[in-house]
Design an enzyme around this catalytic site. Structure first.
Site, PDB file in Angstrom:
ATOM      1  N   HIS A   1      63.125  51.268   7.767  1.00  9.92           N
ATOM      2  CA  HIS A   1      62.520  51.496   6.394  1.00  9.92           C
ATOM      3  C   HIS A   1      61.228  50.374   6.470  1.00  9.92           C
ATOM      4  CE1 HIS A   1      62.108  51.815   2.301  1.00  9.92           C
ATOM      5  NE2 HIS A   1      63.318  51.279   2.015  1.00  9.92           N
TER       6      HIS A   1
ATOM      7  N   HIS B   1      59.640  60.839   9.195  1.00 12.32           N
ATOM      8  CA  HIS B   1      59.716  60.549   7.826  1.00 12.32           C
ATOM      9  C   HIS B   1      60.947  61.308   7.357  1.00 12.32           C
ATOM     10  CE1 HIS B   1      59.602  59.276   3.811  1.00 12.32           C
ATOM     11  NE2 HIS B   1      59.059  57.974   3.910  1.00 12.32           N
TER      12      HIS B   1
ATOM     13  N   ASP C   1      53.180  53.676   7.581  1.00 15.16           N
ATOM     14  CA  ASP C   1      53.435  52.092   8.323  1.00 15.16           C
ATOM     15  C   ASP C   1      52.682  52.100   9.648  1.00 15.16           C
ATOM     16  OD1 ASP C   1      54.667  50.984   6.388  1.00 15.16           O
ATOM     17  OD2 ASP C   1      56.745  51.710   7.043  1.00 15.16           O
TER      18      ASP C   1
HETATM   19  N1  CMC Z   1      60.536  58.938  17.522  1.00 17.25           N
HETATM   20  C1  CMC Z   1      61.009  59.680  18.610  1.00 17.25           C
HETATM   21  N2  CMC Z   1      61.819  60.828  18.016  1.00 17.25           N
HETATM   22  C2  CMC Z   1      62.060  60.702  16.755  1.00 17.25           C
HETATM   23  C3  CMC Z   1      61.491  59.882  15.710  1.00 17.25           C
HETATM   24  C4  CMC Z   1      60.525  58.983  16.282  1.00 17.25           C
HETATM   25  N3  CMC Z   1      60.033  57.974  15.526  1.00 17.25           N
HETATM   26  N4  CMC Z   1      62.010  60.093  14.416  1.00 17.25           N
HETATM   27  C5  CMC Z   1      62.742  61.200  14.502  1.00 17.25           C
HETATM   28  N5  CMC Z   1      62.812  61.559  15.801  1.00 17.25           N
HETATM   29  C6  CMC Z   1      63.541  62.714  16.286  1.00 17.25           C
HETATM   30  C7  CMC Z   1      64.946  62.549  16.262  1.00 17.25           C
HETATM   31  O1  CMC Z   1      65.498  61.923  17.411  1.00 17.25           O
HETATM   32  C8  CMC Z   1      65.577  64.003  16.164  1.00 17.25           C
HETATM   33  O2  CMC Z   1      65.428  64.582  17.287  1.00 17.25           O
HETATM   34  P1  CMC Z   1      66.610  65.781  17.431  1.00 17.25           P
HETATM   35  O3  CMC Z   1      66.539  66.855  16.567  1.00 17.25           O
HETATM   36  O4  CMC Z   1      66.118  66.133  18.830  1.00 17.25           O
HETATM   37  O5  CMC Z   1      68.098  65.123  17.646  1.00 17.25           O
HETATM   38  C9  CMC Z   1      64.660  64.542  14.990  1.00 17.25           C
HETATM   39  O6  CMC Z   1      63.392  63.751  15.260  1.00 17.25           O
HETATM   40  C10 CMC Z   1      64.775  64.341  13.484  1.00 17.25           C
HETATM   41  O7  CMC Z   1      65.079  62.866  13.230  1.00 17.25           O
HETATM   42  P2  CMC Z   1      66.143  62.464  12.292  1.00 17.25           P
HETATM   43  O8  CMC Z   1      66.871  61.231  13.042  1.00 17.25           O
HETATM   44  O9  CMC Z   1      67.197  63.383  11.635  1.00 17.25           O
HETATM   45  O10 CMC Z   1      65.200  61.966  11.080  1.00 17.25           O
HETATM   46  P3  CMC Z   1      65.583  61.056   9.881  1.00 17.25           P
HETATM   47  O11 CMC Z   1      65.162  61.737   8.517  1.00 17.25           O
HETATM   48  O12 CMC Z   1      66.973  60.522   9.873  1.00 17.25           O
HETATM   49  O13 CMC Z   1      64.747  59.791  10.040  1.00 17.25           O
HETATM   50  C11 CMC Z   1      63.108  57.986  10.214  1.00 17.25           C
HETATM   51  C12 CMC Z   1      63.675  59.123   9.461  1.00 17.25           C
HETATM   52  C13 CMC Z   1      62.018  57.303   9.385  1.00 17.25           C
HETATM   53  C14 CMC Z   1      64.404  57.011  10.177  1.00 17.25           C
HETATM   54  C15 CMC Z   1      62.976  58.239  11.807  1.00 17.25           C
HETATM   55  O14 CMC Z   1      61.733  59.316  11.813  1.00 17.25           O
HETATM   56  C16 CMC Z   1      62.656  57.140  12.255  1.00 17.25           C
HETATM   57  O15 CMC Z   1      63.094  56.489  12.924  1.00 17.25           O
HETATM   58  N6  CMC Z   1      61.128  56.729  12.816  1.00 17.25           N
HETATM   59  C17 CMC Z   1      60.738  55.417  13.061  1.00 17.25           C
HETATM   60  C18 CMC Z   1      60.859  54.440  12.251  1.00 17.25           C
HETATM   61  C19 CMC Z   1      59.709  54.430  10.998  1.00 17.25           C
HETATM   62  O16 CMC Z   1      58.532  54.599  11.384  1.00 17.25           O
HETATM   63  N7  CMC Z   1      60.127  54.306   9.696  1.00 17.25           N
HETATM   64  C20 CMC Z   1      59.201  54.160   8.640  1.00 17.25           C
HETATM   65  C21 CMC Z   1      59.273  55.164   7.640  1.00 17.25           C
HETATM   66  S1  CMC Z   1      57.915  55.358   6.438  1.00 17.25           S
HETATM   67  C22 CMC Z   1      58.313  53.828   5.453  1.00 17.25           C
HETATM   68  C23 CMC Z   1      59.310  53.950   4.580  1.00 17.25           C
HETATM   69  O17 CMC Z   1      59.302  54.748   3.805  1.00 17.25           O
HETATM   70  O18 CMC Z   1      60.271  53.028   4.634  1.00 17.25           O
END
Ligand code: CMC
Length: 424
Positions: free
Chosen positions: A266, A307, A365
């Protein structure tokens, strides 16, 4: 309000269960699942990916099309044509202020910027290398010990005063964290300065020398505040609403929001972006990190990418990218090694099939971290700045919750532990 109905057939039941379906002004319809409990059923939605936990009028996001509206106004227009305090007013009151309303609002906020002098003693209890988010959780929660005159959550005036206090005091506390960590005296706020200018003054000014903020950097700072102001029912806002649902005081609720924001998935992501860039160290090492991010057996993720809601692009990131370019040009630091790594990483990730297929674009971010670094704000303060900016969103949602009929939040579970058994 229910214009449609859904019918759910469940094995073992004689008849379909009828569920009301509601339509909002924008966005998908929602199915009211409350009748299910009468049938001994719960819904199951870990991570709340398909649950509307409340009704709200504050912010609307259309993740598929990269739309973010506050009070109906697109974030791009707000970023170009208004400022952070106007957006604060909008989130709290539902509309942008007139010139007169703005003057009164700014005047009131700037008359609440000082914190009680006793607060400064709290800092002495912390190690100088304490993470500033740890100090913020403690100090914001502790505000409830000072402002007893505004803790009646059922009184609209008390709620309003709390909102003013929180918006006004967050920059002061945030800057105090930084000053404490470097051993410089705390700087008192200067109420004649604009909100962002005052924050920069408290961060970088000293009693020996007046600090004159660079207007490009002050504008970028205001924009970072504005772009982080609210984001509907994200993890920290939902935490604030849930804490608020028990009747806890607003300062305690905002402290719970700060704690939820801290995590790298987050608000902690902006700090994690810079840590990652430092770890990468050189452009030559980028492919190795990209491969790690793509490896399903490696928990590493590219910080600042992806995201939960935006599956196309993050509209805030678009505005932030422009501001990022302005700041780097103004400071003449676009060639700094870390920033070069960031630019190259952005380019590679935008072209790589893994990221393109999963629609993993740089989020807000990614760029805010780069801007803050260029302004000279230390990495461990990044999430504090996010918390400062998001406080208005948290308090607006908390206020909205208390302005309408409400219930304590109490999710249920799918129990998979042992069935009843006797101790032998
Ligand atoms: N790097 C590599 N792979 C990723 C990433 C990433 N940053 N984000 C998602 N994926 C992959 C994930 O492994 C999955 O792959 P597969 O379908 O092969 O299993 C696919 O993309 C979908 O990911 P998800 O885990 O279902 O996505 P989510 O909605 O649960 O997670 C997130 C969203 C923001 C937590 C995640 O993208 C992440 O951890 N990003 C990095 C941390 C980040 O930058 N967070 C800030 C968000 S913006 C500020 C805020 O609003 O807080």
């Amino acid at each position: 309000m229910a214009d449609k109905k859904a019918r759910l057939m469940v094995d073992g039941l004689d008849e379909a269960i009828e569920l009301p379906v509601y339509s909002g002004t924008e966005g998908p319809d929602v199915i009211d699942v409350r009748p299910l409990t009468g049938q001994g059923l719960f819904t199951y939605d870990p991570g709340f990916v398909s649950t509307a936990a409340c009704e709200s009028k504050i912010t609307y996001i259309d993740g598929a099309n990269g739309v973010l509206l506050h009070g109906g106004y697109p974030i791009e227009q707000l970023a170009e044509q208004s400022d952070y305090l106007e957006v604060c007013y909008l989130l709290l009151n539902g509309d942008l202020p007139t010139a007169e309303e703005k003057e009164k609002f700014v005047n009131t906020v700037s008359r609440h910027t000082m914190v009680h002098e006793q607060m400064s003693h709290f800092f002495n209890g912390f190690r100088r290398d304490a993470h500033p988010m740890a100090i913020m959780v403690a100090c914001v929660g502790a505000l409830s010990a000072f402002y007893h005159d505004s803790l009646d959550i059922n009184d609209a005036y008390h709620r309003e005063v709390c909102a003013y206090r929180l918006i006004a005091k967050m920059p002061t506390l945030a800057a105090m964290c930084y000053k404490y960590s470097i051993g410089q005296p705390f700087m008192y706020p200067r109420n004649e300065l604009a909100y962002a200018d005052n924050f920069l003054h408290m961060m970088f000014g000293t009693p020996c020398e007046e600090y004159r903020p660079n207007p490009v950097l002050a504008k970028a700072m205001d924009r970072i505040f504005l772009l982080h102001a609210d984001h509907e029912q994200n993890a920290s806002t939902s935490t604030v609403r849930l804490a608020g649902s028990s009747g806890a005081n607003p300062f305690a609720c905002i402290a719970s929001g700060i704690a939820a924001l801290w995590g790298p998935a987050h608000g902690g992501a902006n700090e994690a972006v810079l840590t990652m860039l430092e770890e990468i160290g050189h452009e030559d090492n980028i492919p190795e990190f990209i491969e790690k991010a793509k490896d399903p057996n490696d928990p590493f993720r590219l910080m600042g990418f992806g995201h939960r809601v935006y599956r196309n692009f993050d509209p805030r990131a678009k505005v932030m990218k422009k501001t990022c370019d302005e700041v780097l040009t103004e400071l003449g630091v676009a060639d700094e090694p870390l920033l070069k790594i960031a630019k190259r990483l952005e380019q590679i990730a935008l072209e790589d099939e893994y990221f393109v297929k999963r629609k993993l674009y740089p989020n807000v971010d990614f760029y805010s971290g780069i801007i803050l670094k260029a302004i000279g704000i230390p990495t461990n303060m990044f999430t504090v700045i996010f918390a400062l900016s998001r406080t208005i969103g948290w308090i607006s949602h908390w206020s909205e919750f208390h302005s309408s009929p409400n219930k304590i939040g109490r999710p249920r579970q799918l129990y998979t532990g042992p069935s009843k058994r006797d101790i032998k």
